[in-house]
Design a protein around this motif. Structure first.
Motif, PDB file in Angstrom:
ATOM      1  N   THR A  42       0.814  -1.213   0.000  1.00  0.00           N
ATOM      2  CA  THR A  42       0.000   0.000   0.000  1.00  0.00           C
ATOM      3  C   THR A  42       0.847   1.261   0.000  1.00  0.00           C
ATOM      4  O   THR A  42       0.307   2.358  -0.134  1.00  0.00           O
ATOM      5  CB  THR A  42      -0.933   0.022   1.238  1.00  0.00           C
ATOM      6  N   THR A  47       6.400   1.980  -5.841  1.00  0.00           N
ATOM      7  CA  THR A  47       6.396   2.149  -7.303  1.00  0.00           C
ATOM      8  C   THR A  47       7.764   2.588  -7.808  1.00  0.00           C
ATOM      9  O   THR A  47       8.096   2.365  -8.967  1.00  0.00           O
ATOM     10  CB  THR A  47       5.331   3.167  -7.757  1.00  0.00           C
ATOM     11  N   VAL A  65       0.845  -3.404 -11.110  1.00  0.00           N
ATOM     12  CA  VAL A  65      -0.540  -2.959 -11.250  1.00  0.00           C
ATOM     13  C   VAL A  65      -0.901  -2.092 -10.060  1.00  0.00           C
ATOM     14  O   VAL A  65      -0.648  -2.472  -8.909  1.00  0.00           O
ATOM     15  CB  VAL A  65      -1.506  -4.166 -11.331  1.00  0.00           C
ATOM     16  N   GLU A  66      -1.493  -0.930 -10.347  1.00  0.00           N
ATOM     17  CA  GLU A  66      -1.969  -0.047  -9.288  1.00  0.00           C
ATOM     18  C   GLU A  66      -3.490  -0.031  -9.340  1.00  0.00           C
ATOM     19  O   GLU A  66      -4.076   0.246 -10.381  1.00  0.00           O
ATOM     20  CB  GLU A  66      -1.424   1.363  -9.492  1.00  0.00           C
ATOM     21  N   ASP A  67      -4.125  -0.358  -8.207  1.00  0.00           N
ATOM     22  CA  ASP A  67      -5.583  -0.373  -8.119  1.00  0.00           C
ATOM     23  C   ASP A  67      -5.969   0.431  -6.887  1.00  0.00           C
ATOM     24  O   ASP A  67      -5.883  -0.070  -5.763  1.00  0.00           O
ATOM     25  CB  ASP A  67      -6.079  -1.818  -8.020  1.00  0.00           C
ATOM     26  N   ASP A  68      -6.352   1.674  -7.098  1.00  0.00           N
ATOM     27  CA  ASP A  68      -6.615   2.623  -6.013  1.00  0.00           C
ATOM     28  C   ASP A  68      -5.366   2.752  -5.150  1.00  0.00           C
ATOM     29  O   ASP A  68      -4.352   3.207  -5.621  1.00  0.00           O
ATOM     30  CB  ASP A  68      -7.834   2.205  -5.190  1.00  0.00           C
ATOM     31  N   ASP A  69      -5.429   2.326  -3.905  1.00  0.00           N
ATOM     32  CA  ASP A  69      -4.282   2.448  -3.001  1.00  0.00           C
ATOM     33  C   ASP A  69      -3.541   1.133  -2.824  1.00  0.00           C
ATOM     34  O   ASP A  69      -2.801   0.953  -1.864  1.00  0.00           O
ATOM     35  CB  ASP A  69      -4.742   2.947  -1.632  1.00  0.00           C
ATOM     36  N   LEU A  70      -3.732   0.198  -3.759  1.00  0.00           N
ATOM     37  CA  LEU A  70      -3.091  -1.106  -3.679  1.00  0.00           C
ATOM     38  C   LEU A  70      -2.144  -1.275  -4.861  1.00  0.00           C
ATOM     39  O   LEU A  70      -2.502  -0.986  -6.000  1.00  0.00           O
ATOM     40  CB  LEU A  70      -4.149  -2.209  -3.697  1.00  0.00           C
ATOM     41  N   PHE A  71      -0.928  -1.730  -4.568  1.00  0.00           N
ATOM     42  CA  PHE A  71       0.091  -1.936  -5.590  1.00  0.00           C
ATOM     43  C   PHE A  71       0.451  -3.418  -5.595  1.00  0.00           C
ATOM     44  O   PHE A  71       0.788  -3.973  -4.556  1.00  0.00           O
ATOM     45  CB  PHE A  71       1.331  -1.087  -5.293  1.00  0.00           C
TER      46      PHE A  71
END
Length: 79
Positions: A42, A47, A65-71
């Motif tokens: 998170t 990144t 992959v970035e999905d909202d606040d999840l990496f």
């Protein structure tokens, strides 16, 4: 590569720099060369830090992959 095609996982959610990369440094050794580690984090600094970790130590960053606040990262262990 689908989300299920990995050998081990590192859950670094809720941890902040430098903890995710320190844990990654230890966990990647649990994967056989050529195996894949899935990292879930998170911390936005991952990144930057995880691609540099892979480049510096000779591992392949398969996906990021970035999905909202999840990496989520898939890393193939080098030799």
């Amino acid at each position: 590569m689908s989300a299920t095609e990995y050998d081990l996982e590192l859950d670094a959610r809720g941890l902040f720099c430098p903890e995710p990369v320190m844990m990654l440094h230890n966990r990647i050794n649990d994967v056989q060369p050529g195996g894949v580690l899935r990292v879930v984090a998170t911390d936005p600094s991952t990144t930057r830090d995880i691609p540099r970790f892979c480049q510096f130590l000779g591992h392949e960053l398969i996906s990021k992959v970035e999905d909202d606040d999840l990496f989520v990262y898939l890393i193939r262990r080098g030799q």
